[in-house]
Scaffold this active site. Structure first.
Site, PDB file in Angstrom:
ATOM      1  N   LYS A   9      38.773  83.030  38.711  1.00 36.91           N
ATOM      2  CA  LYS A   9      38.023  83.683  39.287  1.00 36.91           C
ATOM      3  C   LYS A   9      37.570  85.390  38.453  1.00 36.91           C
ATOM      4  CE  LYS A   9      36.286  80.953  41.993  1.00 36.91           C
ATOM      5  NZ  LYS A   9      35.607  80.091  41.814  1.00 36.91           N
ATOM      6  N   ARG A  64      44.270  73.120  48.300  1.00 38.84           N
ATOM      7  CA  ARG A  64      43.691  72.806  47.943  1.00 38.84           C
ATOM      8  C   ARG A  64      43.830  72.023  46.905  1.00 38.84           C
ATOM      9  NH1 ARG A  64      38.982  76.101  45.534  1.00 38.84           N
ATOM     10  NH2 ARG A  64      38.940  77.068  47.449  1.00 38.84           N
ATOM     11  N   CYS A 106      31.011  74.778  49.114  1.00 40.48           N
ATOM     12  CA  CYS A 106      30.110  73.954  49.498  1.00 40.48           C
ATOM     13  C   CYS A 106      29.563  72.656  48.519  1.00 40.48           C
ATOM     14  CB  CYS A 106      29.074  75.258  49.379  1.00 40.48           C
ATOM     15  SG  CYS A 106      28.415  76.296  49.965  1.00 40.48           S
ATOM     16  N   GLY A 107      30.455  72.011  47.990  1.00 41.93           N
ATOM     17  CA  GLY A 107      30.920  70.611  47.448  1.00 41.93           C
ATOM     18  C   GLY A 107      30.260  70.695  46.285  1.00 41.93           C
ATOM     19  N   TYR A 161      48.273  83.622  45.586  1.00 43.04           N
ATOM     20  CA  TYR A 161      47.245  81.955  46.225  1.00 43.04           C
ATOM     21  C   TYR A 161      45.768  82.014  45.315  1.00 43.04           C
ATOM     22  CZ  TYR A 161      45.623  78.100  48.824  1.00 43.04           C
ATOM     23  OH  TYR A 161      44.867  77.047  49.061  1.00 43.04           O
ATOM     24  N   GLY A 162      45.835  80.722  44.660  1.00 40.17           N
ATOM     25  CA  GLY A 162      44.638  80.349  43.507  1.00 40.17           C
ATOM     26  C   GLY A 162      43.724  81.622  43.513  1.00 40.17           C
ATOM     27  N   GLY A 194      26.723  60.621  46.840  1.00 36.99           N
ATOM     28  CA  GLY A 194      26.123  60.577  45.577  1.00 36.99           C
ATOM     29  C   GLY A 194      24.191  60.145  45.982  1.00 36.99           C
ATOM     30  N   ASP A 235      33.771  74.507  38.215  1.00 39.71           N
ATOM     31  CA  ASP A 235      33.533  75.731  39.811  1.00 39.71           C
ATOM     32  C   ASP A 235      32.680  77.378  38.140  1.00 39.71           C
ATOM     33  OD1 ASP A 235      33.537  77.311  41.763  1.00 39.71           O
ATOM     34  OD2 ASP A 235      35.571  77.806  40.833  1.00 39.71           O
ATOM     35  N   ARG A 277      24.656  76.367  52.123  1.00 37.91           N
ATOM     36  CA  ARG A 277      24.588  76.215  53.354  1.00 37.91           C
ATOM     37  C   ARG A 277      23.852  76.717  53.474  1.00 37.91           C
ATOM     38  NH1 ARG A 277      29.148  73.546  54.753  1.00 37.91           N
ATOM     39  NH2 ARG A 277      30.407  73.041  52.659  1.00 37.91           N
ATOM     40  N   SER A 300      31.320  78.799  47.349  1.00 41.63           N
ATOM     41  CA  SER A 300      32.729  78.357  47.443  1.00 41.63           C
ATOM     42  C   SER A 300      32.620  77.299  48.724  1.00 41.63           C
ATOM     43  CB  SER A 300      33.529  79.321  47.776  1.00 41.63           C
ATOM     44  OG  SER A 300      33.406  80.496  46.927  1.00 41.63           O
ATOM     45  N   THR A 324      33.038  70.804  43.344  1.00 43.63           N
ATOM     46  CA  THR A 324      33.282  69.210  42.777  1.00 43.63           C
ATOM     47  C   THR A 324      32.711  68.374  42.874  1.00 43.63           C
ATOM     48  OG1 THR A 324      35.135  71.308  43.745  1.00 43.63           O
ATOM     49  CG2 THR A 324      35.856  68.425  42.658  1.00 43.63           C
ATOM     50  N   ARG A 370      41.548  83.754  48.906  1.00 43.55           N
ATOM     51  CA  ARG A 370      40.868  84.432  48.282  1.00 43.55           C
ATOM     52  C   ARG A 370      40.702  85.994  49.613  1.00 43.55           C
ATOM     53  NH1 ARG A 370      36.080  84.701  47.067  1.00 43.55           N
ATOM     54  NH2 ARG A 370      35.567  82.568  47.119  1.00 43.55           N
ATOM     55  N   HIS A 417      29.060  81.095  38.387  1.00 49.31           N
ATOM     56  CA  HIS A 417      29.621  80.417  39.314  1.00 49.31           C
ATOM     57  C   HIS A 417      28.592  78.633  39.396  1.00 49.31           C
ATOM     58  CE1 HIS A 417      31.711  80.024  43.766  1.00 49.31           C
ATOM     59  NE2 HIS A 417      32.769  80.091  42.557  1.00 49.31           N
TER      60      HIS A 417
HETATM   61  C1  OXD Z   1      36.215  79.358  45.334  1.00 48.30           C
HETATM   62  C2  OXD Z   1      36.646  78.340  44.618  1.00 48.30           C
HETATM   63  O1  OXD Z   1      37.416  80.153  45.953  1.00 48.30           O
HETATM   64  O2  OXD Z   1      36.054  78.055  43.235  1.00 48.30           O
HETATM   65  O3  OXD Z   1      35.374  80.065  45.386  1.00 48.30           O
HETATM   66  O4  OXD Z   1      38.568  78.479  44.425  1.00 48.30           O
HETATM   67 MN    MN Z   2      34.723  78.756  43.001  1.00 53.15          MN
END
Ligand code: OXD
Ligand code: MN
Length: 586
Positions: free
Chosen positions: A206, A369, A250-251, A197-198, A494, A277, A400, A248, A253, A69, A226
């Site tokens: 987004k 991705r 930062c874990g 892209y994305g 975990g 997300d 973070r 984005s 998923t 992005r 978000h």
């Molecule tokens: C982000 C995404 O960039 O979810 O936050 O792709």
């Molecule tokens: Mn995101």
């Protein structure tokens, strides 16, 4: 149900301007998917992977200057600059339509214009919104097919009306000099040109589900955040739903698909994924906040994803997945840094060049991705498409931070929790172009995604808390605190379930905590360490609240809040003053 006149008129108008060779209306069928995939392979937009190992999987390589992005090229085009706020780049709508409108003239010459109708949110839900994306990228169409409920289903949802988000996308010439991602929240419209892209190009994500939806939510009394959504099942079989806002990469998923450590799994703890997300939230008749995941797929960061970090994601992406900018192995499978398998000799890097394992370059792009259907996730919640959503017990704000911020603490109430979100800051990642590892303020992890003035957005948060009789409890978490040598103190992944368990205890009126100047911090033994080798000393470091550090933090917050002038809501100002005086010991 067929498309409405308003849709036909808009498509005609765009086709007249962009001058494609052909216009194709997508229906979302399997036959269409097969045709488009074949065409994408023929054109070189997709590379088929080894179908016997990865059925239905393809690789896409984006232009090397188009890999993340581009926030500096993303604009909110409200009537006045003040409405967009200091948190956004702003362009006057007239200027934007004029300047960027010119770039769309003839931009689809020699290409096909695809009309992609889609629904964000479960079908037939009061949460859901219809969007229509016009695009000249077949890769975008195939991704939108995974990430949204795409095709004829959207005409039924639209019911012949004109209430849809107009999403116009063209690859243009892919030059960053002629790349713009424009949002017109007051017109429910998005224009994106120059990127494939994305988040720049899959406009349902987004652009619609966060920037436009946050604005609509403000006007209509709901929220677009978000946030991941997960269901936490405790040994008694009850499931409580938790959302989590994290910047984005930062874990989110990983947390949404968490696999409990053996000692907790044995007791019956389990996590269900609702979304990884984005969350749309509304107040239910019971006074609680209810959430849906507006998306239908995951657009996850590949590097760092492996069987140890996220086995559920690894299982999700074994079929019907589009990989973007990962490395290609000679056996037709894919690889990235952090993958379980060792790198294979003869691999091609994300640009398709032979990769040198002893060189400095990464094989996969750090923001490479996977796009995969949510339904393929082994722990997808049975409730994930419930049109009523799921009731939320707790909300997490995470970022973070190597220093200052404890592993977890609880806000005193909703207003204080809103303040915790407003003061979120994080070290930057590769999800956006720009320097990695630099500290930046990222309120509610929405800095790149809030479609209006952030001060009004905080005001809206406070208002939602006032309107909801039973709002969720709010917590700040930080998996990333380090020791003096820079080593992470907390194992993460975990083991984060141990923190969620305390969060749930607190929501149910239990869980030991000490009231500190910043909020309720767990006592030394409050976080379950059964089966985890983590000393009291490390736990103390994880939970430490250093007065001097917090005096400094409160000072920095003041400077930041001042940039919002008198738009800053009173509740945020009050919370800031209260924190400053608590940490000063007054
Ligand atoms: C982000 C995404 O960039 O979810 O936050 O792709
Ligand atoms: Mn995101």
């Amino acid at each position: 149900m067929s498309k409405s006149e308003a849709v036909e008129r808009w498509v005609d108008e765009i086709a007249a301007k962009t001058k494609p060779d052909e216009v194709v209306w997508c229906d979302g069928s399997e036959g269409e998917k097969a045709r488009l995939t074949e065409e994408a392979v023929r054109r070189g937009d997709l590379i088929p992977l080894a179908q016997e190992k990865l059925p239905g999987c393809y690789l896409h390589r984006s232009h090397p200057s188009d890999v993340a992005r581009t926030e500096h090229l993303t604009f909110i085009c409200t009537t006045t600059k003040d409405e967009a706020g200091p948190n956004n780049n702003w362009m006057a709508p007239g200027e934007a339509r004029d300047k960027v409108g010119r770039l769309f003239e003839g931009s689809m010459r020699g290409r096909t214009l695809y009309v992609v109708p889609f629904v964000m949110g479960p079908i037939g839900s009061r949460f859901s919104q219809v969007g229509i994306e016009i695009t000249d990228s077949i890769y975008v169409v195939l991704n939108m097919r995974i990430m949204t409920r795409m095709g004829n289903v959207a005409w039924a949802e639209l019911g012949g009306g004109a209430d849809f988000t107009r999403c116009l996308h063209s690859l243009g010439d892919l030059s960053p000099d002629r790349r713009y991602i424009l949002h017109f929240p007051q017109d429910n419209e998005i224009w994106s040109i120059g990127s494939g892209y994305g988040g720049n190009a899959l406009l349902g994500k987004k652009c619609l589900a966060l920037r436009i939806a946050s604005y609509l939510g403000w006007k209509q009394g709901w929220m677009a955040e978000h946030m991941l959504i997960l269901g936490l099942q405790s040994p008694d079989g009850e499931i409580h739903y938790i959302t989590g806002a994290f910047p984005s990469a930062c874990g989110k998923t990983n947390l949404a698909m968490l696999v409990p450590p053996p000692s907790l799994a044995a007791k019956g703890w389990k996590v269900w994924t609702v979304g990884d997300d984005i969350a749309w939230l509304r107040i239910g008749d019971d006074g609680r906040l209810w959430a849906v995941n507006p998306e239908a797929g995951f657009f996850g960061v590949a590097p760092g994803t492996g069987t140890k970090t996220n086995p559920n994601a690894m299982a999700t992406i074994t079929r019907n997945t589009i990989f973007t900018n990962v490395a290609l192995k000679p056996d037709g499978t894919v690889w990235w840094e952090g993958h379980d398998a060792p790198p294979a000799p003869g691999m091609l890097d994300w640009q398709g060049k032979p990769w040198n394992p002893s060189g400095a370059d990464k094989a996969a792009h750090p923001n490479s991705r996977f796009t995969a259907p949510a339904s393929q996730c082994p722990v997808i919640s049975p409730e994930w498409e419930n049109p009523s959503g799921v009731p939320i017990s707790a909300m997490l704000f995470g970022a973070r931070r190597q220093r200052v911020v404890p592993l977890v603490y609880q806000a005193f109430d909703w207003q204080h929790g809103t303040f915790l979100g407003a003061t979120l800051s994080s070290e930057t990642t590769a999800a956006s172009t720009g320097k990695v590892g630099v500290m930046r303020r990222d309120p509610m992890a929405m800095l790149p995604f809030c479609g209006y003035n952030m001060a009004n957005y905080w005001g809206h948060w406070l208002d939602m808390g006032r309107r909801a009789a039973k709002p969720p409890q709010i917590f700040r978490v930080n998996w990333f605190r380090t020791d003096e040598s820079g080593k992470f103190l907390w194992p993460g992944f975990g083991e984060n379930l141990r923190v969620l368990k305390w969060v749930l205890d607190r929501c149910r009126g239990g869980g030991e905590a000490e009231e500190t100047a910043i909020g309720h911090v767990p006592t030394l033994r409050a976080i379950d360490r059964d089966g985890l080798d983590l000393s009291d000393d490390v736990m103390r470091q994880l939970l430490r609240v250093d007065r001097a550090e917090w005096i400094e933090a409160a000072h920095r917050q003041r400077e930041y809040f001042e940039t919002f002038g008198n738009r800053l809501p009173r509740g945020i100002r009050q919370e800031h003053e209260a924190l400053a005086s608590r940490v000063a010991g007054k």
